[in-house]
Each structure stands twice: as structure tokens, then as C-alpha cells.
Design a protein around this motif. Structure first.
Motif, PDB file in Angstrom:
ATOM      1  N   GLU A   1       2.995  19.331   1.509  1.00 36.42           N
ATOM      2  CA  GLU A   1       1.945  18.411   1.084  1.00 36.42           C
ATOM      3  C   GLU A   1       1.967  17.080   1.841  1.00 36.42           C
ATOM      4  N   PHE A   2       3.135  16.461   1.965  1.00 42.13           N
ATOM      5  CA  PHE A   2       3.168  15.112   2.520  1.00 42.13           C
ATOM      6  C   PHE A   2       2.984  15.114   4.026  1.00 42.13           C
ATOM      7  N   SER A   3       3.660  16.022   4.718  1.00 42.14           N
ATOM      8  CA  SER A   3       3.523  16.041   6.178  1.00 42.14           C
ATOM      9  C   SER A   3       2.094  16.410   6.575  1.00 42.14           C
TER      10      SER A   3
ATOM     11  N   ILE B   1       8.226   8.795  12.037  1.00 41.96           N
ATOM     12  CA  ILE B   1       8.786   9.678  11.006  1.00 41.96           C
ATOM     13  C   ILE B   1       8.517   9.128   9.608  1.00 41.96           C
ATOM     14  N   ASP B   2       7.880   9.957   8.780  1.00 45.79           N
ATOM     15  CA  ASP B   2       7.696   9.613   7.366  1.00 45.79           C
ATOM     16  C   ASP B   2       9.025   9.897   6.663  1.00 45.79           C
ATOM     17  N   ALA B   3       9.746   8.822   6.389  1.00 49.93           N
ATOM     18  CA  ALA B   3      11.079   8.978   5.790  1.00 49.93           C
ATOM     19  C   ALA B   3      11.062   8.537   4.329  1.00 49.93           C
ATOM     20  N   THR B   4       9.903   8.659   3.694  1.00 44.89           N
ATOM     21  CA  THR B   4       9.770   8.113   2.338  1.00 44.89           C
ATOM     22  C   THR B   4      10.839   8.630   1.384  1.00 44.89           C
ATOM     23  N   SER B   5      11.089   9.950   1.389  1.00 47.49           N
ATOM     24  CA  SER B   5      12.117  10.445   0.472  1.00 47.49           C
ATOM     25  C   SER B   5      13.453  10.658   1.187  1.00 47.49           C
ATOM     26  N   GLY B   6      13.473  10.501   2.515  1.00 47.33           N
ATOM     27  CA  GLY B   6      14.711  10.764   3.259  1.00 47.33           C
ATOM     28  C   GLY B   6      15.494   9.512   3.590  1.00 47.33           C
TER      29      GLY B   6
ATOM     30  N   GLY C   1       0.773  -1.240   0.000  1.00 50.21           N
ATOM     31  CA  GLY C   1       0.000   0.000   0.000  1.00 50.21           C
ATOM     32  C   GLY C   1       0.801   1.284   0.000  1.00 50.21           C
ATOM     33  N   GLY C   2       2.111   1.237   0.180  1.00 53.97           N
ATOM     34  CA  GLY C   2       2.913   2.456   0.128  1.00 53.97           C
ATOM     35  C   GLY C   2       2.758   3.318   1.375  1.00 53.97           C
ATOM     36  N   ALA C   3       3.481   4.431   1.402  1.00 55.16           N
ATOM     37  CA  ALA C   3       3.489   5.309   2.580  1.00 55.16           C
ATOM     38  C   ALA C   3       2.098   5.865   2.873  1.00 55.16           C
ATOM     39  N   THR C   4       1.328   6.108   1.832  1.00 55.49           N
ATOM     40  CA  THR C   4      -0.008   6.675   2.016  1.00 55.49           C
ATOM     41  C   THR C   4      -0.890   5.715   2.825  1.00 55.49           C
ATOM     42  N   ALA C   5      -0.781   4.423   2.546  1.00 50.49           N
ATOM     43  CA  ALA C   5      -1.543   3.435   3.318  1.00 50.49           C
ATOM     44  C   ALA C   5      -1.076   3.433   4.769  1.00 50.49           C
ATOM     45  N   PHE C   6       0.225   3.697   4.970  1.00 54.03           N
ATOM     46  CA  PHE C   6       0.746   3.623   6.334  1.00 54.03           C
ATOM     47  C   PHE C   6       0.133   4.689   7.243  1.00 54.03           C
ATOM     48  N   TRP C   7      -0.229   5.859   6.669  1.00 56.98           N
ATOM     49  CA  TRP C   7      -0.880   6.886   7.513  1.00 56.98           C
ATOM     50  C   TRP C   7      -2.174   6.331   8.102  1.00 56.98           C
ATOM     51  N   ASP C   8      -2.972   5.641   7.281  1.00 54.62           N
ATOM     52  CA  ASP C   8      -4.225   5.073   7.788  1.00 54.62           C
ATOM     53  C   ASP C   8      -3.940   3.930   8.758  1.00 54.62           C
TER      54      ASP C   8
ATOM     55  N   PHE D   1       8.790   4.283   5.282  1.00 52.00           N
ATOM     56  CA  PHE D   1       9.067   4.824   3.954  1.00 52.00           C
ATOM     57  C   PHE D   1       8.569   3.868   2.877  1.00 52.00           C
ATOM     58  N   ALA D   2       8.423   4.410   1.683  1.00 52.19           N
ATOM     59  CA  ALA D   2       8.147   3.607   0.492  1.00 52.19           C
ATOM     60  C   ALA D   2       9.451   3.539  -0.306  1.00 52.19           C
ATOM     61  N   PRO D   3       9.637   2.494  -1.125  1.00 50.34           N
ATOM     62  CA  PRO D   3      10.969   2.258  -1.704  1.00 50.34           C
ATOM     63  C   PRO D   3      11.241   2.889  -3.068  1.00 50.34           C
ATOM     64  N   GLN D   4      10.334   3.758  -3.564  1.00 48.21           N
ATOM     65  CA  GLN D   4      10.538   4.284  -4.926  1.00 48.21           C
ATOM     66  C   GLN D   4      11.323   5.594  -4.946  1.00 48.21           C
ATOM     67  N   LYS D   5      12.005   5.904  -3.835  1.00 46.08           N
ATOM     68  CA  LYS D   5      12.804   7.135  -3.793  1.00 46.08           C
ATOM     69  C   LYS D   5      14.270   6.781  -3.542  1.00 46.08           C
ATOM     70  N   CYS D   6      14.797   6.958  -2.330  1.00 46.92           N
ATOM     71  CA  CYS D   6      16.220   6.645  -2.123  1.00 46.92           C
ATOM     72  C   CYS D   6      16.561   5.184  -2.389  1.00 46.92           C
TER      73      CYS D   6
ATOM     74  N   HIS E   1      10.776  13.341   7.546  1.00 43.53           N
ATOM     75  CA  HIS E   1      12.226  13.581   7.591  1.00 43.53           C
ATOM     76  C   HIS E   1      12.617  14.540   6.476  1.00 43.53           C
ATOM     77  N   ASN E   2      11.966  14.356   5.335  1.00 45.18           N
ATOM     78  CA  ASN E   2      12.241  15.212   4.174  1.00 45.18           C
ATOM     79  C   ASN E   2      10.900  15.550   3.534  1.00 45.18           C
ATOM     80  N   GLU E   3      10.524  16.828   3.561  1.00 50.54           N
ATOM     81  CA  GLU E   3       9.244  17.216   2.949  1.00 50.54           C
ATOM     82  C   GLU E   3       9.499  17.353   1.446  1.00 50.54           C
ATOM     83  N   THR E   4       9.060  16.341   0.722  1.00 48.50           N
ATOM     84  CA  THR E   4       9.393  16.185  -0.689  1.00 48.50           C
ATOM     85  C   THR E   4       8.841  17.316  -1.556  1.00 48.50           C
ATOM     86  N   SER E   5       7.734  17.919  -1.135  1.00 46.86           N
ATOM     87  CA  SER E   5       7.120  18.958  -1.973  1.00 46.86           C
ATOM     88  C   SER E   5       7.929  20.256  -1.965  1.00 46.86           C
TER      89      SER E   5
END
Ligand SMILES: *Cc1c(COP(=O)(O)O)cnc(C)c1O
Length: 372
Positions: free
Chosen positions: A102-104, A171-176, A77-84, A192-197, A146-150
């Protein structure tokens, strides 16, 4: 206008600078293709897939040098699913969120929308800046990115002084994660989701969880709160220990991530990756400060992200036209975050992106602006 041709010796070797999904090493895709009939298209309950998932679990464990009792947990489900998932399985009664892009802001919105917990406390700051978490009575989870991607603002991961002993820091570390320094002792859930770092594909979330976080999952589950099966973090913890997911995973995502983790661990681990993102970001911000027509968007140099850079252009240069011209030359995804609405370029500098390609990118931009 888009007929401008950037000379070959100024072009980056790989023209992908998107913030996500981001550059995947072509070698990892070749390795995936080379698995032929042995991996994809076979059962996810059998050894080939479970070993691939295990490679990721072990690879993350050594990459982050997990403190005692911490575990790698994952699910679909990715990081977005993790918030729920967090609203069901991690927030006991009330959370506090830093909202600085946007993300935080989205995790704060998910907590506000969940009727079984109290309205969260939200600390906001203007885009391009960051707020600081402060301990507050009655808060059982503190969350920020950790890193506000927007906006390309990074925020350090430090447990707020005076937070309750059993409060969680999530901590949402998706892009960090993987490109920014972190001390995991300061955090209970580093997700985090794995499609960034990690240069893989989307659709999966990973969470490095402390003993305190694992205890919270059990506590909430035992409380009898209704938790839909798909969002049940307790199930994810159990399944992860068995190198599997509750429902069918994206096998390619795990495979590409395992390949990237091998590369990262062979090249100095987290410290080696932070050296790369530091070299890239020094090159980008140094150029933006030296160049007459550009300015780093984030005013405070300490808050400028090592993994994404946002560069404002003077009004007399149309950044969108620069991005379009770059795209026509094979340099893609330098457009800014849409909703920010600035005359700027946004450049990813994840570990997979070669620092020398960032230098060539700045030369390509100079060439395009000159030609325009
Ligand atoms: C990309 C991103 C997300 C969203 O990730 P998905 O896997 O698409 O849900 C969340 N948070 C941050 C900080 C991101 O950069």
C-alpha cells in the motif's frame, strides 16, 4: 467469547502493538504535561519552541551520525505530504518506484498523477515479497519504502549500481527509520513521519537530505517550475536551518520526538535500537515458526521486517476473533492491514516496544487460542 480473561502474569506490561500511531512512552507524555505553561500555547517563533525543534534536529543528527554535508529537513503534513512535495521539488523529469504494498504504491501513484513530470517507471512484486531497483536510462529519482508497513516486508537501502551520478535515491522510511539498519551514504533523501519508530505523534515529516538532494532542490526551484508555497522544499530547507517550520507546527509532536530521541541516544543510538528490534523479531518469528497454528506471512526470512511482523493463522483459527479477544484484555491494534485481507495478526516491534512484551504477547496469544 470475549469473556476470556488472560492471566495477569501473561499480559504484556504495555499492550500497544499498533503499526501507527504506535506506543508512546508514558514518561514522555508526563514530561510534556510537566512543561505546563512554558511550551505549548506559546509562539512558535520564540525560543521555547525553537529550542524544542532544535533538540529534534540535533538528536536526529547524532542518532544517524550524519555523513558530511547531510542535513535534517522537516515540514508539516506527514509522509503522505512528502510524496507530493517530491513530485514538485525532487523529481526532475522521471522517477522509478518499487511497488510492493500500500505505502510504496502511493508514491508511484503521486508521481503518475503529476502532469509536469513523465509517467514513472514502476517495478511491482506480489504482496509479501519485494522487487529490486535496477538502474534505468533517464531516471533521476529512485524510490521505495525501507519497510512496507502493510505487509511487513523490509527492503535494503542500496543505491542501484549504474544509476546516473546525479540521480537521487529517496527512501520512505516512515516505519523503518530508527529501527532498521541503514547506511546513509546509500541514500539521498531518507524521509519519515515520527509516529512509528520515533514514538511521537503524526502530522510532520522529516527528511535527511544529502548534498546531491539539496542541490536538486535548488536546481528545480531555479528552473521556474510552479511550486505551491506549502509544497516548496526549498522553503522547508531554509526554515529547518532556523529551527522552524513555514507554518505553525505541531509542538507536541516535536516535544515527544525529542524525548524519544534522548532515550534512543542514551540507549546505544541506532545500533542499540536495532538490537532491540532484532530481539523482538527473533522472539516473534521464532514463536510463529515453532507454533503449529501459525506461520510468518513473509516467506523469505531475509525479507521479514524487524519492526513489524505479520503472522498468518491456520484456517481453523479466526485471527480476527483472537485480535478482538486480545483487545478486550487491553492488548490493542494487533489487527492486520485491512486491504491485505489475510487471516493474520500484524504486530509492531518498534524500539519503544519492549522485547519482553513481545514474548508475553506470544504467551497471551497461545492462551487465547487454547481457550477458544
Ligand atoms: C505510516 C506510513 C506512511 C504514512 O504516514 P503519514 O504520516 O500518515 O502520512 C507512509 N509510508 C509508510 C511506509 C508508512 O508506514
Amino acid at each position: 467469547m470475549t469473556e476470556i480473561q488472560i492471566p495477569a502474569d501473561l499480559l504484556p506490561k504495555d499492550g500497544r502493538f499498533g503499526a501507527g500511531p504506535s506506543k508512546i512512552a508514558p514518561g514522555a507524555l508526563d514530561a510534556l504535561a510537566a512543561t505546563g505553561t512554558s511550551l505549548m500555547g506559546t509562539s512558535h517563533r520564540q525560543a521555547a519552541v525553537k529550542n524544542t525543534v532544535g533538540r529534534v534536529r540535533e538528536g536526529l543528527g547524532s542518532f544517524f551520525d550524519l555523513p558530511e554535508g547531510y542535513e535534517v529537513v522537516f515540514g508539516n503534513g506527514g509522509a503522505t505530504a512528502f510524496w507530493d512535495i517530491a513530485t514538485f521539488g525532487l523529481i526532475r523529469e522521471k522517477s522509478q518506484h518499487l511497488s510492493f504494498g500500500e505505502f510504496s504504491s502511493k508514491f508511484a501513484a503521486a508521481a503518475k498523477a503529476a502532469p509536469w513530470i513523465a509517467d514513472p517507471s514502476v517495478i511491482k512484486s506480489e504482496p509479501g515479497t519485494r522487487p529490486v531497483a535496477v538502474a534505468e536510462e533517464g531516471i533521476d529519482l529512485y524510490g521505495w519504502a525501507h519497510n512496507e508497513t502493510s505487509t511487513a516486508v523490509m527492503a535494503p537501502v542500496i543505491r542501484p549500481a549504474g544509476a546516473a551520478d546525479d540521480a537521487l535515491v529517496a527512501i520512505d522510511a516512515t516505519s523503518g527509520a530508527g529501527g532498521l539498519p541503514v547506511d546513509l551514504n546509500q541514500v539521498d533523501v531518507y524521509y519519515f513521519a515520527p509516529q512509528k519508530c520515533f514514538a511521537s505523534d503524526g502530522g510532520t515529516w522529516f527528511a535527511i537530505m544529502s548534498p546531491r538532494a539539496l542541490a536538486r532542490v535548488e536546481e528545480i526551484k531555479a528552473s521556474g517550475r510552479f511550486i505551491p508555497a506549502f509544497f516548496d522544499l526549498g522553503t522547508c530547507v531554509e526554515q529547518s536551518r532556523l529551527n522552524q517550520t513555514y507554518n505553525t507546527p505541531s509542538v507536541a509532536t516535536f516535544f515527544l520526538m525529542a524525548e524519544q530521541l534522548d532515550w534512543m541516544n542514551a540507549n546505544g543510538g541506532l545500533n542499540g535500537m536495532v538490537e532491540r528490534t532484532t530481539a523482538s523479531s527473533n522472539a516473534l518469528y521464532g514463536w510463529a515458526e515453532r507454533t503449529a497454528y501459525t506461520t510468518p506471512y513473509v516467506a523469505n526470512a531475509d525479507e521479514r521486517s524487524l519492526v513489524i511482523g505479520t503472522i498468518d493463522f491456520n484456517d481453523d483459527i479466526d485471527a480476527a476473533l483472537v485480535a478482538k479477544t486480545l483487545r478486550a484484555n487491553g492488548i490493542v491494534d494487533t489487527e492486520p492491514y485491512r486491504k491485505l485481507g489475510r487471516n493474520q495478526l500484524r504486530i509492531a516491534m518498534y524500539p519503544a516496544i519492549d522485547p519482553s512484551d513481545i514474548e508475553l504477547l506470544t504467551k497471551s496469544i497461545d492462551f487465547v487460542v487454547d481457550a477458544l
